[in-house]
Motif scaffolding. Sequence first.
Motif, short mmCIF file in Angstrom:
data_model
loop_
_atom_site.label_atom_id
_atom_site.label_comp_id
_atom_site.label_asym_id
_atom_site.label_seq_id
_atom_site.Cartn_x
_atom_site.Cartn_y
_atom_site.Cartn_z
N GLY A 1 0.82 -1.20 0.00
CA GLY A 1 0.00 0.00 0.00
C GLY A 1 0.85 1.25 0.00
O GLY A 1 1.90 1.32 -0.63
N ARG B 1 -15.52 9.08 -11.18
CA ARG B 1 -14.92 9.42 -9.89
C ARG B 1 -14.22 8.21 -9.29
O ARG B 1 -13.11 8.31 -8.79
CB ARG B 1 -16.02 9.88 -8.92
CG ARG B 1 -15.51 10.36 -7.60
CD ARG B 1 -15.31 11.83 -7.53
NE ARG B 1 -16.52 12.55 -7.86
CZ ARG B 1 -16.59 13.87 -7.91
NH1 ARG B 1 -15.52 14.59 -7.63
NH2 ARG B 1 -17.70 14.48 -8.22
N VAL B 2 -14.86 7.07 -9.34
CA VAL B 2 -14.25 5.84 -8.80
C VAL B 2 -12.96 5.54 -9.55
O VAL B 2 -11.93 5.24 -8.95
CB VAL B 2 -15.23 4.65 -8.93
CG1 VAL B 2 -14.54 3.33 -8.61
CG2 VAL B 2 -16.43 4.85 -8.01
N ASN C 1 -10.98 7.58 -11.24
CA ASN C 1 -9.93 8.57 -10.97
C ASN C 1 -9.29 8.36 -9.60
O ASN C 1 -8.07 8.44 -9.46
CB ASN C 1 -10.51 9.99 -11.04
CG ASN C 1 -10.91 10.37 -12.46
OD1 ASN C 1 -10.45 9.76 -13.42
ND2 ASN C 1 -11.76 11.35 -12.60
N ILE C 2 -10.10 8.10 -8.61
CA ILE C 2 -9.57 7.92 -7.25
C ILE C 2 -8.74 6.64 -7.17
O ILE C 2 -7.64 6.64 -6.60
CB ILE C 2 -10.71 7.90 -6.22
CG1 ILE C 2 -11.34 9.29 -6.11
CG2 ILE C 2 -10.19 7.45 -4.85
CD1 ILE C 2 -12.63 9.32 -5.31
N LEU C 3 -9.26 5.57 -7.73
CA LEU C 3 -8.51 4.31 -7.64
C LEU C 3 -7.22 4.36 -8.46
O LEU C 3 -6.20 3.81 -8.04
CB LEU C 3 -9.39 3.14 -8.08
CG LEU C 3 -10.60 2.86 -7.18
CD1 LEU C 3 -11.31 1.58 -7.62
CD2 LEU C 3 -10.19 2.74 -5.72
N ALA D 1 -5.42 7.03 -8.98
CA ALA D 1 -4.47 7.84 -8.21
C ALA D 1 -3.92 7.04 -7.03
O ALA D 1 -2.71 7.04 -6.76
CB ALA D 1 -5.15 9.11 -7.70
N GLY D 2 -4.80 6.33 -6.34
CA GLY D 2 -4.36 5.58 -5.17
C GLY D 2 -3.45 4.41 -5.54
O GLY D 2 -2.41 4.21 -4.92
N GLU E 1 0.00 5.60 -6.49
CA GLU E 1 0.83 5.93 -5.33
C GLU E 1 1.35 4.68 -4.63
O GLU E 1 2.35 4.74 -3.92
CB GLU E 1 0.04 6.78 -4.32
CG GLU E 1 -0.33 8.17 -4.83
CD GLU E 1 0.87 9.03 -5.16
OE1 GLU E 1 1.94 8.85 -4.54
OE2 GLU E 1 0.75 9.87 -6.07
N CYS E 2 0.67 3.57 -4.81
CA CYS E 2 1.12 2.31 -4.23
C CYS E 2 2.10 1.59 -5.15
O CYS E 2 2.51 0.47 -4.85
CB CYS E 2 -0.07 1.39 -3.95
SG CYS E 2 -1.17 2.02 -2.67
N PHE F 1 -16.17 -0.41 0.46
CA PHE F 1 -14.92 -1.00 0.92
C PHE F 1 -13.90 0.10 1.07
O PHE F 1 -13.99 1.14 0.44
CB PHE F 1 -14.42 -2.06 -0.07
CG PHE F 1 -14.35 -1.59 -1.50
CD1 PHE F 1 -15.39 -1.86 -2.38
CD2 PHE F 1 -13.25 -0.88 -1.95
CE1 PHE F 1 -15.34 -1.41 -3.69
CE2 PHE F 1 -13.18 -0.43 -3.27
CZ PHE F 1 -14.23 -0.70 -4.13
N SER F 2 -12.93 -0.15 1.91
CA SER F 2 -11.87 0.83 2.08
C SER F 2 -10.79 0.59 1.03
O SER F 2 -10.67 -0.51 0.48
CB SER F 2 -11.25 0.73 3.48
OG SER F 2 -10.50 -0.48 3.58
N PHE F 3 -10.02 1.61 0.79
CA PHE F 3 -8.93 1.47 -0.18
C PHE F 3 -7.93 0.42 0.31
O PHE F 3 -7.36 -0.31 -0.49
CB PHE F 3 -8.24 2.81 -0.39
CG PHE F 3 -7.18 2.77 -1.44
CD1 PHE F 3 -5.84 2.82 -1.10
CD2 PHE F 3 -7.50 2.64 -2.78
CE1 PHE F 3 -4.85 2.76 -2.06
CE2 PHE F 3 -6.53 2.57 -3.76
CZ PHE F 3 -5.19 2.62 -3.40
N ALA F 4 -7.76 0.35 1.62
CA ALA F 4 -6.84 -0.66 2.17
C ALA F 4 -7.30 -2.07 1.80
O ALA F 4 -6.49 -2.94 1.45
CB ALA F 4 -6.75 -0.52 3.69
#
Lengths: 144, 104
Positions: free
Chosen positions: A2, A27-28, A30-32, A34-35, A38-39, A130-133
């Motif tokens: 992560g 939106r989903v 774009n956020i995923l 980006a996340g 970063e991982c 669900f959480s990104f984690a």
Amino acid sequence: MGFGKGSISQAGPSTRPLVLLFSPQDRVRNILVAGLYECGYQVIDTASHYLAIMKASTLAPRAAIIDITRTNNKGFALAVALRKSERTKHVSLLLMVPSRPENILQEIAAEYEGDDAGVPSAARVMRYPFSFAELVAAVESIVA
Amino acid sequence: MTDGRAQRWYDKDKKLARQLDALYRIHPKYEYPVIRGLLELVKESDPAILEKFVIPSDIERWCRRWYDKDPTYWIVLNGLKHADEGLLRRVAEYLEEQLAQGDE
């Protein structure tokens, strides 16, 4: 793992496998993207299931994250197409489904979770919310 | 920005609220390095909080805040909700320094 120091110390966006992300929700997506970037993941994303099939066939991602929504069954069509094609049947699948899937979605989940056709890729099902984690842990389990 | 009807999660910290309001108003020309630097600061300090944000199925219903406009903002600001006071203080100090530079 992560955002943790392990992934930071490795640095760079290409330390981890390539994953394909399909979602009709901007939106989903774009956020995923980006996340996951970063991982350390390389991510190819699209809202078109046709493009997703093409990209999976040509770029050979290790895994495909597929958003199956109540109002758009293209994700289902994508999952089936990826599993049927010789070029992409090895791609591990992570299906994001509504918290209370309709019968058809339960059938999809049952189909993939119970598959014993010998295809090496494992299919995971993740229910909203669900959480990104949790997502990262699921992705890491299917690309390993 | 506050309208008295809804408290934002960072309003409990006046200095942080002031700096985030300034970040909201920052000229687009300057904001990217600032938010990237903020992301790196959080990654170095407490990376686990950046993974705590939840993706709901009806995500658009929850995306009405100014920091929902961009995925990096989303990740950072939703992560900071889980930050301890020490990190929030460092964030406020970092923004104060960066935004002051932008004014020059």
